[in-house]
Scaffold this motif. Structure first.
Motif, short mmCIF file in Angstrom:
data_model
loop_
_atom_site.label_atom_id
_atom_site.label_comp_id
_atom_site.label_asym_id
_atom_site.label_seq_id
_atom_site.Cartn_x
_atom_site.Cartn_y
_atom_site.Cartn_z
N LEU A 58 -44.39 14.09 19.52
CA LEU A 58 -43.23 13.97 20.42
C LEU A 58 -43.70 13.68 21.84
O LEU A 58 -44.84 13.99 22.19
CB LEU A 58 -42.43 15.27 20.40
N THR A 59 -42.83 13.13 22.66
CA THR A 59 -43.15 13.02 24.07
C THR A 59 -43.08 14.42 24.67
O THR A 59 -42.23 15.23 24.25
CB THR A 59 -42.19 12.07 24.82
N PRO A 60 -43.94 14.75 25.61
CA PRO A 60 -43.89 16.07 26.21
C PRO A 60 -42.54 16.35 26.87
O PRO A 60 -41.92 15.45 27.43
CB PRO A 60 -45.01 16.02 27.26
N GLY A 61 -42.09 17.58 26.76
CA GLY A 61 -40.83 17.99 27.38
C GLY A 61 -39.83 18.49 26.36
O GLY A 61 -40.15 18.73 25.20
N TRP A 62 -38.58 18.63 26.82
CA TRP A 62 -37.51 19.19 26.00
C TRP A 62 -36.83 18.11 25.17
O TRP A 62 -36.66 16.98 25.62
CB TRP A 62 -36.48 19.86 26.90
N HIS A 63 -36.41 18.50 23.95
CA HIS A 63 -35.77 17.58 23.01
C HIS A 63 -34.55 18.27 22.37
O HIS A 63 -34.65 19.42 21.95
CB HIS A 63 -36.73 17.18 21.89
N GLY A 64 -33.44 17.53 22.29
CA GLY A 64 -32.27 18.03 21.57
C GLY A 64 -32.60 18.20 20.10
O GLY A 64 -33.38 17.44 19.52
N LEU A 65 -32.01 19.21 19.52
CA LEU A 65 -32.24 19.56 18.12
C LEU A 65 -30.88 19.85 17.50
O LEU A 65 -30.14 20.70 18.02
CB LEU A 65 -33.14 20.80 18.06
N HIS A 66 -30.52 19.12 16.45
CA HIS A 66 -29.19 19.27 15.85
C HIS A 66 -29.24 19.16 14.34
O HIS A 66 -30.10 18.50 13.79
CB HIS A 66 -28.24 18.16 16.36
N PHE A 67 -28.23 19.76 13.70
CA PHE A 67 -27.96 19.50 12.29
C PHE A 67 -27.03 18.30 12.23
O PHE A 67 -26.00 18.27 12.92
CB PHE A 67 -27.26 20.70 11.62
N HIS A 68 -27.37 17.31 11.41
CA HIS A 68 -26.53 16.13 11.22
C HIS A 68 -25.94 16.14 9.82
O HIS A 68 -26.46 16.78 8.91
CB HIS A 68 -27.33 14.85 11.49
N GLU A 69 -24.84 15.41 9.65
CA GLU A 69 -23.97 15.58 8.49
C GLU A 69 -24.43 14.99 7.16
O GLU A 69 -23.86 15.32 6.13
CB GLU A 69 -22.58 15.04 8.81
N LYS A 70 -25.46 14.15 7.12
CA LYS A 70 -25.89 13.53 5.86
C LYS A 70 -27.39 13.69 5.66
O LYS A 70 -28.16 13.54 6.60
CB LYS A 70 -25.53 12.05 5.85
N ALA A 71 -27.80 13.90 4.42
CA ALA A 71 -29.22 14.00 4.05
C ALA A 71 -29.78 12.60 3.88
O ALA A 71 -30.18 12.18 2.80
CB ALA A 71 -29.38 14.81 2.77
N ASP A 72 -29.79 11.84 4.98
CA ASP A 72 -30.23 10.44 4.91
C ASP A 72 -30.97 10.07 6.19
O ASP A 72 -30.37 9.89 7.24
CB ASP A 72 -29.01 9.54 4.71
N CYS A 73 -32.28 9.96 6.08
CA CYS A 73 -33.12 9.56 7.21
C CYS A 73 -33.70 8.17 6.97
O CYS A 73 -34.78 7.84 7.45
CB CYS A 73 -34.25 10.58 7.40
#
Length: 166
Positions: A58-73
């Protein structure tokens, strides 16, 4: 009779152990090139979910972290994971928003100068059962910090990592 009781107790313990195994899931976190960059472990608690995230690259610093609605990456920008999980009805984003009620909201993740980040967070806004519904869900890490107020994603920016939850 004792032998039958012992067998019943052994069967009950085995069923309990099998049930405990289904109360936790570990999944691989991937970057936009599909390369492994860490893991996510979710464990159901009596009143919510404990999530442990370990990430690198990751780039250094803070990152948003969320649950998303579909099991599709599957898409490299992770838009295939859909929006944040909502829990039904009209939903508002933001842990610091007084109107907030979105089940996908989580605290930010911090990555150090080496790009590695680790966090253990707890949420009462959802359950492992809800996250593992018919179409599953995903954990998404965003490029920027979530301000926990701005709609729709707190200014968290592009999606940089994704883990499928099934």
């Amino acid at each position: 009779m004792r032998h039958m009781i012992a067998l019943a107790a052994t069967a009950a313990l085995a069923a309990s152990a099998a049930s405990a195994q289904t109360d936790s899931v570990t999944t691989e976190l991937k970057n936009s090139a599909g390369q492994a960059m860490g893991s996510v472990t979710l464990t159901q608690g009596p009143k919510g979910v404990v999530m442990r995230v370990e990430a690198k690259g990751l780039t250094p610093g803070w990152h948003g972290l969320h649950f998303h609605e579909k099991a599709d990456c599957s898409k490299s920008d992770f838009t295939s994971a859909g929006g944040h999980t909502h829990g039904g009805g009209e939903r508002v984003h933001g842990l610091l928003n007084p109107e907030a009620n979105e089940t996908g909201d989580l605290p930010n993740l911090y990555a150090g100068a080496d790009g590695a980040g680790a966090a253990e967070v707890y949420t009462t806004l959802t359950s492992l059962k809800a996250l593992r519904d018919a179409d599953g869900s995903a954990v998404v890490i965003h490029a920027n910090a979530d301000d926990h107020k701005t709609q729709p994603i707190g200014g968290a920016g592009a999606r940089v990592a994704c883990a499928v939850i099934k």
